[in-house]
Scaffold this active site. Structure first.
Site, short mmCIF file in Angstrom:
data_model
loop_
_atom_site.label_atom_id
_atom_site.label_comp_id
_atom_site.label_asym_id
_atom_site.label_seq_id
_atom_site.Cartn_x
_atom_site.Cartn_y
_atom_site.Cartn_z
N CYS A 63 52.16 -22.41 66.24
CA CYS A 63 53.52 -22.44 66.75
C CYS A 63 53.70 -23.27 68.02
O CYS A 63 54.62 -24.08 68.11
CB CYS A 63 54.02 -21.03 66.96
SG CYS A 63 53.01 -20.03 68.05
N HIS A 95 55.07 -15.79 69.39
CA HIS A 95 55.55 -16.97 68.68
C HIS A 95 56.24 -17.90 69.69
O HIS A 95 56.63 -17.46 70.77
CB HIS A 95 56.53 -16.53 67.59
CG HIS A 95 56.83 -17.60 66.60
ND1 HIS A 95 55.85 -18.21 65.86
CD2 HIS A 95 58.00 -18.17 66.22
CE1 HIS A 95 56.41 -19.10 65.08
NE2 HIS A 95 57.72 -19.11 65.28
N ASP A 102 63.03 -23.35 64.42
CA ASP A 102 61.62 -22.97 64.40
C ASP A 102 60.85 -23.93 63.50
O ASP A 102 60.86 -23.77 62.28
CB ASP A 102 61.47 -21.54 63.90
CG ASP A 102 60.03 -21.06 64.01
OD1 ASP A 102 59.18 -21.85 64.48
OD2 ASP A 102 59.77 -19.91 63.64
#
Lengths: 645, 308
Positions: free
Chosen positions: A405, A449, A464
């Site tokens: 991430c 995250h 994202d």
């Protein structure tokens, strides 16, 4: 003051020593390694003293030791922090006092016990888990017993029945006080403990994040009242990383600002129980609309605390998952360090492509283009992509094409900023696992995250990039689903399954403990009062309900009465007299009646009549005489009552 | 200023004692009821209450419910201690009894009897008013007093106290028991009487007959010859030559200085006469005891002397 007897004193000292051992273990997180060792040695010295029946340490010796220790503590005061320094002082005083205890001075014991109670409270500041709280309660009992021994004259025989009754009463009253006594907001700021930070830190370096992603530690727990968002929408925002120095992203300390009046219709209402992480940040979903008093909102729609979170905190939030309103200086989200020329070139290329392809060149279109790029270039997801060095963004985008991430989000923000679009990296947690039949959401550190927010039309939109590469991140995970994952894992599977089966009920219990005991505040108190009022109104039950409620109780009562031990007829006959004056064990009933007759000469005739009929029934075998003697008894009692009144 | 303070304090103390006297009349047997039992926190109790406040502030400031809970637990403990300390002494009966008569200067022993259906109070301490405590360990407890003055004295107020079970609350009672004890003058012969008793020792005794042996007679006076002949136990009887003629009246010896010395002398002489089984009487300025003999008579004479 009277001196304590030797046996009592020995028993007392053992209890106190055991208590201090427990306390030493409980205060472990507050110590440095050398103080830990010193206290352990002092406790061992006391054990030796107890074991060998040695003499208590003299005051001068203790003072010398205390002086040296104090000096060392003051020298390291900076590292310890005020609160831990206080813990050290108190425990030092307690241990040295225990070493110098003499039976002649009971006041010393009393002072020691007082300090022990205070140290217990300190232990509660450090620990609030259910299990450690239970251990602290055990220590409390131990200290209370020591206090009891101090004021005894001989070793006591505990009366368990009375003890349990009293304990129950005390606990009941304590609970009542806890629920009913008014609660105040903090009166003033107290010094916090200096502790190592856990969870997402203010500096987002890829290496640190990968360690975090392997951690099974609890980050926070959430329970929703009403509907809960799906896993793909559960982005809990915690930090905004806006400064990039070429190798890592840094979050600045945010200034709290009262929440502007926003859309009153919030989508989600939830309570978060955050584990202590020694940082300011709290966790919330999307745009925060309302929050409880113990949290503060910032310009970036994040929640923070006034002080680093050193103990579990429970707060309520209402928010809606919508773009964040932008405010303040936007241009600082364009900052970029020099370097990474390939990436900059790519950003230019992509933005030109967007400008020619779509009529209004929006940020969203560029974001779309970037995600297409990731997909075209076959980027892959991995928790172990290896260390990056030098021009990290270039290396990631053009060589490795592998990462997790923080790599994807960092690269995306870089590209956006290079293309002239304000963007920022958001750190937080994604997803979480439902526990206890969906009663609450458990978010672990491995759920940490990072994603991207970019600016468009006065709003911050979230994106994202990692989820594009690894869509399974957005799937709902359940604890039972997690069990099935182990199916192919061989021998470890049984162990893991066992661990989950055994530990999860305990975690659930711990959750309810923190929801109901640790986070009980004035709002909940008011709520409870309201509920009580409702119950009071609801108590007007229909009669059939009462029948159902009271019927079994009455039946149980009747059964109990039926099964009560039956006295023999003789005692039954004489019971009214026996109540007035007991009979000696070696006395026969005839003698007993004669004694009565002597005391009440007026009733001599009645007593002899009763004796006569009793004898005929008991020894003559006339069963009818029993009724006769009962009658005589009744007459006798009537007269006796008149005489005695 | 200081004098004024002490005066005020003495005044208040007097008031309190008077109030206590009204509240607890003198009885032969005192049942420790609610009316005569008092409770008040000890210094430790106050310290713990201060700790409760401290914990409440600490818990409020850290918003830590467990610290607050601990504070409440201690508070409830303090309140429970009041009840437990009270129940520890409640329904005990106290009785006092003087164990005999005493002379000036002797320690006076007073027996205390404590009774309760459900066992004795734990960690009980006893003492006289204005004196230190001793721990009570059994149903009967011996307390001592100093016999300073002769006379017939009531025992002072008795203090009973206990801080059982946690030392947080002191439960105590001031008990006034109806128990009096005699303090006789200390028997001491004056120089004049000492001379006289030496003279008296020269008195001869003459045989005056025989009588049947009774248990308790001196073996020396047995008629052994007759016993060997007739198996009959007879005792020789002697009487002082002058005995029938003289009646002894004890009077204060004017040659001795001071009333106390005179009384001591009289007491000593009375004891000597009693030892010699000599009947005697007592004549003082306002009092008179008729001629008599025996321990009861001696006690009566000594009582008169004590009250003189």
């Amino acid at each position: 003051m009277l001196t304590l007897s030797p046996t009592l004193f020995q028993a007392l000292q053992w209890r106190l020593w055991l208590f201090q051992l427990l306390l030493w273990a409980l205060l472990l997180p507050a110590y440095t390694s050398w103080s830990l060792a010193v206290f352990a040695l002092l406790l061992l010295a006391k054990l030796w003293q107890l074991y060998r029946n040695g003499k208590p340490w003299s005051l001068g010796y203790s003072n010398l030791l205390a002086g040296g220790m104090l000096l060392a503590l003051l020298l390291s005061a900076r590292d310890l922090g005020v609160m831990h320094l206080m813990f050290h002082f108190l425990l030092l005083a307690a241990v040295l006092r225990l070493l110098g205890l003499t039976p002649q001075r009971r006041t010393d014991v009393v002072q020691l016990i007082w300090v022990h109670y205070f140290l217990l409270a300190c232990a509660f500041i450090l620990h609030q888990d259910l299990w450690l709280a239970a251990i602290i309660l055990v220590a409390f009992t131990l200290n209370l017993y020591a206090q009891y021994l101090t004021f005894c004259t001989q070793l006591p025989q505990l009366n368990w029945r009375r003890l349990s009754r009293n304990t129950l009463l005390v606990l009941l009253f304590t609970g009542a006080l806890f629920v009913l006594f008014p609660r105040l907001p903090p009166l003033w700021q107290l010094p916090g403990a200096k502790m190592t930070q856990t969870g997402l830190t203010d500096n987002l370096a890829p290496g640190a994040v990968s360690r975090l992603l392997e951690s099974e530690d609890l980050a926070f727990r959430v329970s929703f009242s009403g509907p809960a968002p799906a896993a793909s929408q559960r982005y809990f925002r915690a930090k905004i990383y806006d400064v990039f120095d070429g190798s890592s992203w840094r979050a600045q300390r945010l200034q709290p600002r009262p929440l502007a009046a926003t859309d009153p219709q919030a989508q989600y209402h939830y309570t978060v129980v955050a584990e202590p992480h020694q940082q300011f940040s709290l966790f919330s979903l999307g745009q925060v609309q309302r929050h409880s008093q113990n949290a503060l909102a910032t310009n970036e729609a994040l929640l923070v605390t006034e002080q680093p979170l050193s103990q579990r905190l429970s707060y309520q939030v209402s928010s809606s998952i919508s773009p964040i309103k932008a405010g303040g200086n936007i241009n600082r989200y364009l900052q970029l360090p020099a370097g990474n020329p390939q990436s900059r070139a790519l950003a230019q290329q992509l933005s030109q492509h967007v400008a020619t392809a779509t009529a209004p060149a929006t940020a969203t279109a560029l974001v779309q283009r970037i995600s297409d790029y990731f997909r075209e270039q076959q980027f892959r997801y991995s928790l172990t992509p290896g260390e990056l060095s030098g021009a990290q963004i270039d290396q990631f985008l053009f060589e490795r094409k592998l990462g997790f991430c923080s790599h994807y989000a960092g690269a995306t923000v870089f590209l956006l900023r290079a293309a002239g679009i304000p963007a920022r990296l958001v750190g937080g947690y994604l997803g979480g696992e439902w526990q206890d039949d969906g009663a609450y959401l458990q978010v672990l550190q491995k759920d940490a995250h990072a994603w991207v927010e970019y600016y468009q039309d006065g709003q911050w939109l979230s994106f994202d990039p990692t989820a594009l590469i690894e869509p399974t991140l957005l799937l709902e995970t359940l604890s039972s689903a997690a069990l099935n994952d182990f199916a192919g894992a061989g021998g470890d599977w049984v162990l893991a399954r066992l661990q989950i089966m055994l530990l999860q009920p305990l975690r659930d219990l711990d959750y309810y403990w923190s929801m109901w005991v640790l986070s009980f505040d004035s709002a909940q108190q008011q709520g409870l009062f309201g509920q009580l009022r409702q119950w009071q109104q609801g108590f007007r039950l229909p009669p059939t309900w009462w029948l159902w409620l009271l019927g079994p109780i009455a039946m149980a009562g009747v059964w109990y009465w039926w099964r009560r031990p039956q006295p023999d007829p003789t005692t039954c006959l004489f019971q009214p007299l026996l109540d007035l004056q007991p009979k000696a064990a070696d006395q026969s009933y005839q003698q007993y009646l004669a004694q009565w007759a002597l005391q009440q000469p007026m009733l001599c005739a009645e007593f002899s009549q009763l004796r006569d009929s009793y004898q005929r029934w008991q020894f003559g075998g006339e069963t009818a005489a029993y009724a006769e003697s009962r009658l005589a008894m009744r007459q006798l009692l009537a007269r006796l009552k008149r005489l005695r009144s | 200023m200081k004098a004024l303070l002490t005066a005020i304090r003495a005044r208040i103390r007097q008031r309190v004692w008077r109030w206590l006297d009204q509240r607890t009349p003198v009885t032969t047997e005192q049942l420790l009821r609610q009316r005569v039992l008092f409770v008040f926190p000890t210094r430790f109790g106050f310290a713990l209450l201060a700790l409760v406040i401290l914990l409440y502030i600490l818990g409020t400031n850290y918003q830590n419910n467990l610290v607050i809970l601990l504070g409440y637990l201690l508070l409830v403990l303090c309140i429970a201690a009041i009840l437990l300390a009270f129940l520890n002494l409640h329904h005990t009966t106290v009785q006092a009894e003087a164990s005999g008569d005493f002379c000036v200067g002797d320690p006076v022993h007073i027996m205390l009897h404590l009774q309760r259906a459900s066992g004795l109070p734990q960690a009980l301490e006893l003492g006289w008013q204005d004196e230190s405590f001793i721990p009570a360990t059994s149903h009967t407890q011996l307390l001592t007093l100093a016999a300073v003055r002769r006379g017939y004295h009531p025992i002072p107020r008795l203090k009973l106290q206990s801080v059982y079970p946690f030392g947080l609350v002191r439960c105590w009672s001031y008990v006034r028991l109806d128990c009096k004890y005699w303090v006789f003058p200390k028997p001491r012969l004056s120089q004049f009487s000492a001379l006289q008793s030496k003279d008296n020792s020269g008195n001869r005794e003459e045989w005056s007959g025989q009588r049947q042996y009774q248990p308790g007679d001196a073996w020396r006076q047995l008629d052994w010859k007759r016993f060997s002949r007739q198996q009959q136990l007879m005792v020789h009887q002697y009487s002082a030559v002058s005995q029938p003629a003289r009646e002894i009246w004890l009077t204060a010896d004017a040659r001795i200085d001071g009333l106390e010395a005179q009384l001591s002398d009289l007491a000593a002489r009375a004891q000597l006469l009693e030892q010699a089984a000599q009947p005697f009487g007592l004549r003082l300025a306002q009092r008179e005891v008729a001629i008599g003999a025996g321990p009861a008579h001696l006690r009566q004479v000594l009582q008169e002397l004590a009250l003189c």
